[in-house]
Scaffold this active site. Sequence first.
Site, PDB file in Angstrom:
ATOM      1  N   SER A 144     -22.803 -35.519  17.601  1.00  0.00           N
ATOM      2  CA  SER A 144     -21.858 -36.399  18.294  1.00  0.00           C
ATOM      3  C   SER A 144     -22.572 -37.031  19.477  1.00  0.00           C
ATOM      4  O   SER A 144     -23.476 -36.408  20.069  1.00  0.00           O
ATOM      5  CB  SER A 144     -20.661 -35.595  18.805  1.00  0.00           C
ATOM      6  OG  SER A 144     -19.872 -36.395  19.677  1.00  0.00           O
ATOM      7  N   TYR A 158     -17.500 -28.420  23.317  1.00  0.00           N
ATOM      8  CA  TYR A 158     -17.742 -29.197  22.097  1.00  0.00           C
ATOM      9  C   TYR A 158     -19.084 -29.927  22.199  1.00  0.00           C
ATOM     10  O   TYR A 158     -19.904 -29.881  21.271  1.00  0.00           O
ATOM     11  CB  TYR A 158     -16.599 -30.190  21.891  1.00  0.00           C
ATOM     12  CG  TYR A 158     -16.854 -31.215  20.812  1.00  0.00           C
ATOM     13  CD1 TYR A 158     -16.712 -30.894  19.466  1.00  0.00           C
ATOM     14  CD2 TYR A 158     -17.240 -32.527  21.128  1.00  0.00           C
ATOM     15  CE1 TYR A 158     -16.942 -31.836  18.469  1.00  0.00           C
ATOM     16  CE2 TYR A 158     -17.470 -33.468  20.146  1.00  0.00           C
ATOM     17  CZ  TYR A 158     -17.325 -33.121  18.817  1.00  0.00           C
ATOM     18  OH  TYR A 158     -17.571 -34.065  17.838  1.00  0.00           O
TER      19      TYR A 158
END
Length: 249
Positions: A144, A158
């Site tokens: 990501s 995350y």
Amino acid sequence: MSGKALLVTGGSRGIGAETARLAASRGWRVAVNYVSDQVSADAVVAEIEAGGGEAFAVQGDVGAEADVLAMFAAVDARFGRLDGLVNNAGIVDRKARVDEMSVARLERMMRVNIVGSFLCAREAVKRMSTRHGGQGGVIVNLSSAAARLGSPGWYVDYAASKGAIDTLTTGLALEVAGEGIRVCGVRPGIIATDIHASGGEPDRIEKVRAGLPMKREGRPEEIASAIVWLLSGEASYITGATLDVSGGR
Ligand code: NAP
């Protein structure tokens, strides 16, 4: 190309579902993994079959070793070979600062996003590596843009889990480069999927859109096309690389 077998974890929705559909249209036989949404997984399989492709749905939590072993055994039984893995299954959690995060939250995040990707990579290497009698293959890991940006005030846990994925891509690529396996990564930006609602922020995209370099979010197809390209022979000399598909973010 015909007959090559691909496992897409988290293939029931979002980026994974688009990847499964596109890969099938390019001739891959696809195992569509899901954890709880069987209806969506079955719908992806039905669409692939309607288009003349081959696919099946396979339930399993990537963060549970027994589930991962059963999932790969199902792929062995159905396809008899494995040529590609897309380590796509991933989760976010509620918006929170690090000083608010519980151990339970941190362990779940790392178990699904990191341990899950390691377990699936391990099983894929056992099947694809020439060292183990395999024919080679490709692993694509979903990272990501958060791995670069850190996601302060949203979910640093995350972001850190995706930083670990970038390191997995670098290290595993070198470990198996001489064994016929390429390992690549993709770093999506903000993409229109259910993941934002699952983190309790259904309107996250609307909130951040104006601040995005291209003034729009990405579509799952725009990530899938990068993944399927990395899986293909067109990317035959690419390994250890993680591609930003983030609209400049
Ligand atoms: P999504 O729409 O929320 O879909 C998640 C998928 O993963 C679903 O198929 C879900 O299965 C599956 N899944 C969740 N936990 C699982 C587990 N423990 N075991 C097996 N499968 C599991 O997510 P997405 O937005 O497409 O994201 C896909 C990947 O891209 C993730 O790794 C995510 O971190 C990454 N990414 C997404 C964005 C974005 O903006 N969307 C940005 C950067 C990176 P069920 O359908 O059964 O629930």
